[in-house]
Motif scaffolding. Structure first.
Motif, PDB file in Angstrom:
ATOM      1  N   ASP A  22      74.202 109.186 -66.068  1.00 38.34           N
ATOM      2  CA  ASP A  22      75.461 109.069 -65.327  1.00 38.34           C
ATOM      3  C   ASP A  22      75.809 107.605 -65.084  1.00 38.34           C
ATOM      4  O   ASP A  22      76.977 107.212 -65.169  1.00 38.34           O
ATOM      5  N   ALA A  23      74.781 106.791 -64.781  1.00 31.43           N
ATOM      6  CA  ALA A  23      75.029 105.369 -64.537  1.00 31.43           C
ATOM      7  C   ALA A  23      75.521 104.679 -65.805  1.00 31.43           C
ATOM      8  O   ALA A  23      76.448 103.871 -65.774  1.00 31.43           O
ATOM      9  N   MET A  24      74.902 104.988 -66.947  1.00 28.37           N
ATOM     10  CA  MET A  24      75.318 104.390 -68.215  1.00 28.37           C
ATOM     11  C   MET A  24      76.749 104.774 -68.565  1.00 28.37           C
ATOM     12  O   MET A  24      77.527 103.969 -69.072  1.00 28.37           O
ATOM     13  N   GLN A  25      77.101 106.021 -68.268  1.00 26.41           N
ATOM     14  CA  GLN A  25      78.466 106.475 -68.549  1.00 26.41           C
ATOM     15  C   GLN A  25      79.473 105.729 -67.684  1.00 26.41           C
ATOM     16  O   GLN A  25      80.545 105.329 -68.149  1.00 26.41           O
ATOM     17  N   LEU A  26      79.133 105.503 -66.418  1.00 33.28           N
ATOM     18  CA  LEU A  26      80.022 104.771 -65.523  1.00 33.28           C
ATOM     19  C   LEU A  26      80.261 103.343 -66.018  1.00 33.28           C
ATOM     20  O   LEU A  26      81.356 102.794 -65.877  1.00 33.28           O
ATOM     21  N   MET A  27      79.243 102.739 -66.606  1.00 36.42           N
ATOM     22  CA  MET A  27      79.325 101.353 -67.045  1.00 36.42           C
ATOM     23  C   MET A  27      79.763 101.210 -68.498  1.00 36.42           C
ATOM     24  O   MET A  27      79.851 100.104 -69.008  1.00 36.42           O
ATOM     25  N   ASP A  28      80.049 102.327 -69.176  1.00 37.83           N
ATOM     26  CA  ASP A  28      80.349 102.264 -70.607  1.00 37.83           C
ATOM     27  C   ASP A  28      79.233 101.547 -71.342  1.00 37.83           C
ATOM     28  O   ASP A  28      79.458 100.617 -72.123  1.00 37.83           O
ATOM     29  N   ALA A  29      77.991 101.961 -71.080  1.00 32.73           N
ATOM     30  CA  ALA A  29      76.832 101.248 -71.615  1.00 32.73           C
ATOM     31  C   ALA A  29      75.807 102.218 -72.179  1.00 32.73           C
ATOM     32  O   ALA A  29      75.818 103.417 -71.874  1.00 32.73           O
ATOM     33  N   GLY A  30      74.930 101.689 -73.025  1.00 39.29           N
ATOM     34  CA  GLY A  30      73.830 102.455 -73.576  1.00 39.29           C
ATOM     35  C   GLY A  30      72.569 101.612 -73.594  1.00 39.29           C
ATOM     36  O   GLY A  30      72.621 100.384 -73.526  1.00 39.29           O
ATOM     37  N   VAL A  31      71.424 102.264 -73.725  1.00 38.27           N
ATOM     38  CA  VAL A  31      70.123 101.593 -73.670  1.00 38.27           C
ATOM     39  C   VAL A  31      69.357 101.877 -74.960  1.00 38.27           C
ATOM     40  O   VAL A  31      69.434 102.981 -75.514  1.00 38.27           O
ATOM     41  N   TRP A  32      68.628 100.867 -75.442  1.00 41.21           N
ATOM     42  CA  TRP A  32      67.766 101.073 -76.599  1.00 41.21           C
ATOM     43  C   TRP A  32      66.474 100.295 -76.424  1.00 41.21           C
ATOM     44  O   TRP A  32      66.384  99.400 -75.597  1.00 41.21           O
ATOM     45  N   CYS A  46      73.858 105.507 -76.022  1.00 38.84           N
ATOM     46  CA  CYS A  46      74.419 104.666 -77.082  1.00 38.84           C
ATOM     47  C   CYS A  46      75.389 105.466 -77.948  1.00 38.84           C
ATOM     48  O   CYS A  46      76.441 104.962 -78.361  1.00 38.84           O
ATOM     49  N   LEU A  47      75.032 106.702 -78.238  1.00 39.24           N
ATOM     50  CA  LEU A  47      75.903 107.560 -79.048  1.00 39.24           C
ATOM     51  C   LEU A  47      77.234 107.794 -78.355  1.00 39.24           C
ATOM     52  O   LEU A  47      78.289 107.824 -79.002  1.00 39.24           O
ATOM     53  N   ALA A  48      77.177 107.959 -77.025  1.00 45.04           N
ATOM     54  CA  ALA A  48      78.407 108.243 -76.277  1.00 45.04           C
ATOM     55  C   ALA A  48      79.422 107.120 -76.415  1.00 45.04           C
ATOM     56  O   ALA A  48      80.633 107.357 -76.401  1.00 45.04           O
ATOM     57  N   LEU A  49      78.953 105.874 -76.573  1.00 42.77           N
ATOM     58  CA  LEU A  49      79.870 104.752 -76.748  1.00 42.77           C
ATOM     59  C   LEU A  49      80.716 104.915 -78.005  1.00 42.77           C
ATOM     60  O   LEU A  49      81.848 104.418 -78.073  1.00 42.77           O
ATOM     61  N   LEU A  88      68.387  88.220 -76.877  1.00 42.24           N
ATOM     62  CA  LEU A  88      69.509  88.405 -77.786  1.00 42.24           C
ATOM     63  C   LEU A  88      70.758  88.604 -76.955  1.00 42.24           C
ATOM     64  O   LEU A  88      70.742  89.298 -75.934  1.00 42.24           O
ATOM     65  N   ARG A  89      71.862  88.001 -77.421  1.00 43.79           N
ATOM     66  CA  ARG A  89      73.154  88.216 -76.786  1.00 43.79           C
ATOM     67  C   ARG A  89      74.238  88.004 -77.829  1.00 43.79           C
ATOM     68  O   ARG A  89      74.336  86.915 -78.396  1.00 43.79           O
ATOM     69  N   LEU A  90      75.014  89.024 -78.112  1.00 47.98           N
ATOM     70  CA  LEU A  90      76.098  88.891 -79.071  1.00 47.98           C
ATOM     71  C   LEU A  90      77.117  89.989 -78.843  1.00 47.98           C
ATOM     72  O   LEU A  90      76.861  90.968 -78.142  1.00 47.98           O
ATOM     73  N   ASP A  91      78.298  89.792 -79.392  1.00 47.29           N
ATOM     74  CA  ASP A  91      79.311  90.845 -79.368  1.00 47.29           C
ATOM     75  C   ASP A  91      79.792  91.053 -80.794  1.00 47.29           C
ATOM     76  O   ASP A  91      79.778  90.150 -81.621  1.00 47.29           O
ATOM     77  N   TYR A  92      80.192  92.292 -81.085  1.00 45.97           N
ATOM     78  CA  TYR A  92      80.629  92.637 -82.434  1.00 45.97           C
ATOM     79  C   TYR A  92      81.476  93.902 -82.384  1.00 45.97           C
ATOM     80  O   TYR A  92      81.528  94.614 -81.374  1.00 45.97           O
ATOM     81  N   ARG A  93      82.140  94.167 -83.504  1.00 43.51           N
ATOM     82  CA  ARG A  93      82.965  95.361 -83.626  1.00 43.51           C
ATOM     83  C   ARG A  93      82.194  96.460 -84.351  1.00 43.51           C
ATOM     84  O   ARG A  93      81.430  96.173 -85.271  1.00 43.51           O
ATOM     85  N   ILE A  94      82.409  97.689 -83.926  1.00 39.63           N
ATOM     86  CA  ILE A  94      81.705  98.818 -84.530  1.00 39.63           C
ATOM     87  C   ILE A  94      82.654 100.002 -84.614  1.00 39.63           C
ATOM     88  O   ILE A  94      83.548 100.159 -83.770  1.00 39.63           O
ATOM     89  N   LEU A  95      82.468 100.825 -85.637  1.00 35.87           N
ATOM     90  CA  LEU A  95      83.383 101.937 -85.900  1.00 35.87           C
ATOM     91  C   LEU A  95      83.119 103.092 -84.957  1.00 35.87           C
ATOM     92  O   LEU A  95      82.018 103.631 -84.893  1.00 35.87           O
ATOM     93  N   HIS A  96      84.146 103.490 -84.220  1.00 38.64           N
ATOM     94  CA  HIS A  96      84.087 104.651 -83.336  1.00 38.64           C
ATOM     95  C   HIS A  96      84.233 105.923 -84.166  1.00 38.64           C
ATOM     96  O   HIS A  96      84.770 105.908 -85.270  1.00 38.64           O
ATOM     97  N   HIS A  97      83.762 107.036 -83.640  1.00 44.68           N
ATOM     98  CA  HIS A  97      83.812 108.303 -84.360  1.00 44.68           C
ATOM     99  C   HIS A  97      85.239 108.731 -84.700  1.00 44.68           C
ATOM    100  O   HIS A  97      85.455 109.433 -85.700  1.00 44.68           O
ATOM    101  N   ASP A  98      86.212 108.290 -83.896  1.00 40.21           N
ATOM    102  CA  ASP A  98      87.590 108.694 -84.165  1.00 40.21           C
ATOM    103  C   ASP A  98      88.300 107.786 -85.173  1.00 40.21           C
ATOM    104  O   ASP A  98      89.491 107.953 -85.448  1.00 40.21           O
ATOM    105  N   GLY A  99      87.572 106.789 -85.736  1.00 39.16           N
ATOM    106  CA  GLY A  99      88.119 106.031 -86.843  1.00 39.16           C
ATOM    107  C   GLY A  99      88.597 104.624 -86.547  1.00 39.16           C
ATOM    108  O   GLY A  99      89.019 103.920 -87.463  1.00 39.16           O
ATOM    109  N   HIS A 100      88.552 104.160 -85.297  1.00 36.33           N
ATOM    110  CA  HIS A 100      88.973 102.788 -84.994  1.00 36.33           C
ATOM    111  C   HIS A 100      87.761 101.977 -84.532  1.00 36.33           C
ATOM    112  O   HIS A 100      86.721 102.522 -84.164  1.00 36.33           O
TER     113      HIS A 100
END
Length: 285
Positions: A22-32, A46-49, A88-100
């Protein structure tokens, strides 16, 4: 609000681990977590993102979803961690399941047992509100990505020729490992000043990504733009941006074609830029 006035000693307690999702969902975050014997293990958060669940997984890996123009930088950063870098710290673009594509901010820290614990968070806003309103990047003072895209869209409505250049610092993950984030940020800011000095006052110039810049050359055709790009490459290579280590850049270049839309133009630029990054310290266009 007496509940907020209670001493910390009376309020600190370890919360139930079931609240993590629930906390990860609130923060739009995932853990690995990555470890030598188990390799990469991603929490379902992570999948939910990406708009995925364990019930609707497709055949694409996390890596395969990363934007092609960000791939080399992500691989370089993770390789540095696997070879001993502690964070590690970086930002990048990744493909969402809906295509964007969506933008992620990823951070990791090495644990006492040698594993890496990481958090990946969806970026809803790439810049601070003040910087975004002013259309500037807070580190370099250049135009923000959003403001550059706005100017590019405006330029597409005009008939005169123009070229786009995209440049990225080579081996930035290694530089970050050797010199640290503060020196790396200083290097990027100095690099931006060098390029800005070589351009005309009104040439749009922006920080496109963490270690990537983009600039527009209105009224300039491809052959002249190649000369400008080569001059920039040499200027940067000759500058003492870091002590006892040369800094080089890889540059991609395209000329806008009549009637070409922004997505096609940027895709061609990304292709040239990606090829330049594979070869390092090159201009491709």
């Amino acid at each position: 609000m007496d509940v907020l006035k209670a001493p910390l000693a009376d309020t600190v307690t370890r919360l139930d681990s079931s609240l993590m999702a629930d906390a990860m969902q609130l923060m739009d975050a995932g853990v690995w977590r990555w470890s030598q014997p188990q390799a990469m293990a991603r929490d379902p958060s992570c999948l939910a993102l990406l708009g995925l669940t364990q019930d609707n997984l497709d055949e694409m890996s996390w890596l395969a979803r990363i934007h092609p123009d960000d791939m080399a930088r992500v691989l370089e950063a993770f390789a540095a961690c696997l070879h001993g870098r502690d964070s590690l710290r970086l930002d990048y673009r990744i493909l969402h399941h809906d295509g964007h594509y969506i933008r992620l901010d990823e951070r990791a820290q090495r644990q006492p047992d040698g594993s890496l614990l990481g958090v990946v968070r969806r970026c809803r806003h790439s810049h601070s509100p003040v910087a975004e309103q002013q259309g500037t990047d807070p580190l370099t003072g250049l135009e923000s990505r959003g403001y550059f895209e706005q100017r590019l869209n405006e330029r597409l409505g005009q008939e005169s020729a123009f070229c786009l250049l995209q440049l990225t610092v080579d081996h930035r993950a290694k530089i970050l490992q050797l010199f640290g984030e503060a020196d790396c940020d200083t290097m990027l800011a100095r690099l931006a000043r060098i390029v800005r000095h070589e351009l005309r006052k009104d040439d749009p110039f922006a920080r496109w990504d963490d270690d990537t810049f983009i600039l527009m050359l209105p009224g300039i055709e491809r052959l002249d733009a190649l000369e400008i790009a080569e001059r920039l490459r040499l200027e940067i290579a000759d500058a003492s941006l870091l002590p006892e280590r040369p800094v080089t850049v890889s540059i991609g270049l395209v000329q806008h074609q009549p009637g070409e839309q922004i997505d096609h133009l940027l895709a061609r630029l990304a292709s040239c830029h990606g090829q330049a990054r594979q070869e390092h310290n090159q201009v491709i266009g």
